[in-house]
Design a protein around this motif. Structure first.
Motif, PDB file in Angstrom:
ATOM      1  N   ASN A  37       0.997  -1.126   0.137  1.00  0.00           N
ATOM      2  CA  ASN A  37      -0.010   0.014   0.105  1.00  0.00           C
ATOM      3  C   ASN A  37       0.763   1.261  -0.060  1.00  0.00           C
ATOM      4  N   PHE A  38       0.544   2.233  -0.668  1.00  0.00           N
ATOM      5  CA  PHE A  38       1.224   3.671  -0.870  1.00  0.00           C
ATOM      6  C   PHE A  38       0.649   4.602   0.151  1.00  0.00           C
ATOM      7  N   THR A  39      -0.631   4.371   0.529  1.00  0.00           N
ATOM      8  CA  THR A  39      -1.334   5.350   1.704  1.00  0.00           C
ATOM      9  C   THR A  39      -1.661   4.509   2.808  1.00  0.00           C
ATOM     10  N   ASP A  40      -1.999   5.277   3.938  1.00  0.00           N
ATOM     11  CA  ASP A  40      -2.650   4.477   4.963  1.00  0.00           C
ATOM     12  C   ASP A  40      -4.112   4.928   5.128  1.00  0.00           C
ATOM     13  N   ALA A  41      -4.815   4.412   6.027  1.00  0.00           N
ATOM     14  CA  ALA A  41      -6.258   4.593   6.078  1.00  0.00           C
ATOM     15  C   ALA A  41      -6.598   6.115   6.241  1.00  0.00           C
ATOM     16  N   THR A  42      -5.591   6.861   6.643  1.00  0.00           N
ATOM     17  CA  THR A  42      -6.229   8.563   6.339  1.00  0.00           C
ATOM     18  C   THR A  42      -6.102   8.876   4.946  1.00  0.00           C
ATOM     19  N   GLY A  43      -5.380   8.256   4.052  1.00  0.00           N
ATOM     20  CA  GLY A  43      -4.981   8.554   2.776  1.00  0.00           C
ATOM     21  C   GLY A  43      -3.493   9.215   2.665  1.00  0.00           C
ATOM     22  N   ALA A  44      -2.931   9.308   3.615  1.00  0.00           N
ATOM     23  CA  ALA A  44      -1.683  10.083   3.811  1.00  0.00           C
ATOM     24  C   ALA A  44      -0.505   9.049   3.298  1.00  0.00           C
ATOM     25  N   LEU A  45       0.580   9.717   2.263  1.00  0.00           N
ATOM     26  CA  LEU A  45       1.357   8.841   1.508  1.00  0.00           C
ATOM     27  C   LEU A  45       2.328   8.417   2.631  1.00  0.00           C
ATOM     28  N   GLN A  46       2.636   7.253   2.408  1.00  0.00           N
ATOM     29  CA  GLN A  46       3.751   6.441   3.135  1.00  0.00           C
ATOM     30  C   GLN A  46       5.053   6.433   2.596  1.00  0.00           C
ATOM     31  N   SER A  47       6.178   6.218   3.512  1.00  0.00           N
ATOM     32  CA  SER A  47       7.507   6.191   2.876  1.00  0.00           C
ATOM     33  C   SER A  47       7.817   5.070   1.968  1.00  0.00           C
ATOM     34  N   ARG A 147       1.251  13.892  -8.197  1.00  0.00           N
ATOM     35  CA  ARG A 147       0.333  14.277  -7.384  1.00  0.00           C
ATOM     36  C   ARG A 147      -0.356  15.322  -8.133  1.00  0.00           C
ATOM     37  N   ASP A 148      -1.759  15.270  -7.944  1.00  0.00           N
ATOM     38  CA  ASP A 148      -2.721  16.441  -8.460  1.00  0.00           C
ATOM     39  C   ASP A 148      -3.036  17.293  -7.087  1.00  0.00           C
ATOM     40  N   GLY A 149      -3.772  18.358  -7.273  1.00  0.00           N
ATOM     41  CA  GLY A 149      -4.372  18.986  -5.844  1.00  0.00           C
ATOM     42  C   GLY A 149      -3.303  19.469  -4.949  1.00  0.00           C
ATOM     43  N   ASN A 150      -3.666  19.992  -3.843  1.00  0.00           N
ATOM     44  CA  ASN A 150      -2.850  20.442  -2.895  1.00  0.00           C
ATOM     45  C   ASN A 150      -2.288  19.548  -1.783  1.00  0.00           C
ATOM     46  N   GLU A 151      -1.276  19.826  -0.825  1.00  0.00           N
ATOM     47  CA  GLU A 151      -0.959  18.912  -0.039  1.00  0.00           C
ATOM     48  C   GLU A 151      -2.037  18.564   1.363  1.00  0.00           C
ATOM     49  N   PRO A 154      -4.400  15.577  -1.276  1.00  0.00           N
ATOM     50  CA  PRO A 154      -3.739  15.311  -2.634  1.00  0.00           C
ATOM     51  C   PRO A 154      -4.475  14.102  -3.532  1.00  0.00           C
ATOM     52  N   ILE A 155      -4.184  14.287  -4.344  1.00  0.00           N
ATOM     53  CA  ILE A 155      -4.569  13.036  -5.181  1.00  0.00           C
ATOM     54  C   ILE A 155      -3.370  12.331  -5.626  1.00  0.00           C
ATOM     55  N   GLY A 203      -4.660   7.197  -4.886  1.00  0.00           N
ATOM     56  CA  GLY A 203      -4.686   7.152  -3.600  1.00  0.00           C
ATOM     57  C   GLY A 203      -4.622   8.744  -3.131  1.00  0.00           C
ATOM     58  N   GLY A 204      -4.723   8.848  -1.664  1.00  0.00           N
ATOM     59  CA  GLY A 204      -4.768  10.218  -1.216  1.00  0.00           C
ATOM     60  C   GLY A 204      -6.033  10.540  -0.740  1.00  0.00           C
ATOM     61  N   LEU A 205      -6.005  11.830   0.061  1.00  0.00           N
ATOM     62  CA  LEU A 205      -7.198  12.235   0.854  1.00  0.00           C
ATOM     63  C   LEU A 205      -8.132  12.521  -0.287  1.00  0.00           C
ATOM     64  N   GLY A 206      -7.590  13.327  -1.281  1.00  0.00           N
ATOM     65  CA  GLY A 206      -8.512  13.930  -2.258  1.00  0.00           C
ATOM     66  C   GLY A 206      -8.976  12.923  -3.335  1.00  0.00           C
ATOM     67  N   TRP A 207      -8.514  11.739  -3.392  1.00  0.00           N
ATOM     68  CA  TRP A 207      -8.771  10.645  -4.062  1.00  0.00           C
ATOM     69  C   TRP A 207      -9.998   9.902  -3.224  1.00  0.00           C
TER      70      TRP A 207
END
Length: 221
Positions: A37-47, A147-151, A154-155, A203-207
Motif C-alpha cells: 500500500n502507498f497510503t494509510d487509512a487516512t490517505g496519507a502517503l507512506q515512505s 500528485r494532483d491537488g494540494n498537500e 492530494p490525489i 490514492g490520497g485524501l483527495g482521491w
C-alpha cells in the motif's frame, strides 16, 4: 424509456479530470519488493522502502511519458471485408523522462557503468570512469508517483513497473542554455515474482473524497 437530455446522459464530472502537477521517479535494484500500500487509512502517503531512490528533478517541459504499443496479427478470409480474427502478439509499455541532476544514479542510467566501486580522488575530488565496452542489461524496479491537488487533500497517481531497463538514450547536448542531461526511455518487462509488467494505482485524501464518483467498488469493512 423516460425522457432525458444530453447534458444528463453525458454525466460530466469535472472533478475527475486529473492532472499531475508534480511527479517523481524512483528506482531500486531489480527484485526490490514494492509496497503493498502507498497510503494509510487516512490517505496519507507512506515512505517507500529505502532501496527506492528518487532520480530527483526531471525536465518540466517533457515531464514523464508512458507509452503503450501493441502488435497485432490479423487473419483475413476470402470474401470478408474485415479481418475474421485478430491476435495481440506483443504489448510493450515504456517510461520516458529526462533526469536533470548529476549523481551516481543518473550517471549509471545514462552510461550503463557500475559506480559502486568508483571513488572520487581524495585530494582533488575528481571522478573518472569508463563506459562499459561489453554491454550488459541492468534491470531496475520502478515506481512513479504523481500528485494532483494540494498537500491538504492530494490525489496521488501511482505507476509500478517491477522490472525495467534503459532501452533508448537521447544523447547529451551541451549548450549554455540547457542543463547537462539526456532523456531516457525505459521498457517494462513482466516480472515473474510480481506477475505483471505494469500496475496502476490511485490514492490520497483527495482521491478518497472522490471515490464514490469514480464507479469503483469500495471493499466492505
Amino acid at each position: 424509456m423516460p425522457v432525458t437530455d444530453l447534458t444528463t446522459l453525458k454525466d460530466a464530472q469535472r472533478e475527475l479530470l486529473l492532472k499531475p502537477l508534480d511527479a517523481a521517479v524512483f528506482l531500486a535494484p531489480w527484485y526490490t519488493a514494492v509496497p503493498a500500500n502507498f497510503t494509510d487509512a487516512t490517505g496519507a502517503l507512506q515512505s517507500l522502502p529505502p532501496e527506492f531512490k528518487s532520480v530527483g528533478l526531471i525536465d518540466k517541459k517533457t515531464g514523464v511519458s508512458f507509452a503503450r504499443k501493441q502488435t497485432n496479427a490479423s487473419i483475413e478470409s476470402y470474401g470478408e471485408l474485415q479481418a475474421t480474427r485478430d491476435d495481440i502478439t506483443s504489448d510493450i509499455t515504456t517510461l520516458e523522462f529526462e533526469p536533470q541532476q548529476t549523481n551516481a544514479m543518473t550517471l549509471e542510467l545514462t552510461t550503463s557503468a557500475n559506480l559502486a566501486q568508483v571513488e572520487a580522488a581524495a585530494d582533488s575530488g575528481e571522478v573518472f570512469f569508463a563506459q562499459p565496452t561489453s554491454e550488459q542489461v541492468t534491470y531496475y524496479s520502478a515506481i512513479v508517483i504523481g500528485r494532483d491537488g494540494n498537500e491538504a487533500a492530494p490525489i496521488y497517481v501511482f505507476k509500478v513497473m517491477p522490472k525495467v531497463a534503459v532501452t533508448k538514450y537521447a544523447g547529451e547536448q551541451w549548450t549554455p542554455t540547457k542543463v547537462l542531461s539526456q532523456k531516457l526511455t525505459l521498457t517494462a518487462f513482466k516480472d515473474d515474482t510480481a506477475g505483471y509488467a505494469v500496475a496502476h494505482g490511485f490514492g490520497g485524501l483527495g482521491w478518497k473524497n472522490l471515490l464514490d464518483k469514480t464507479g469503483i467498488t469500495v471493499a466492505s469493512v
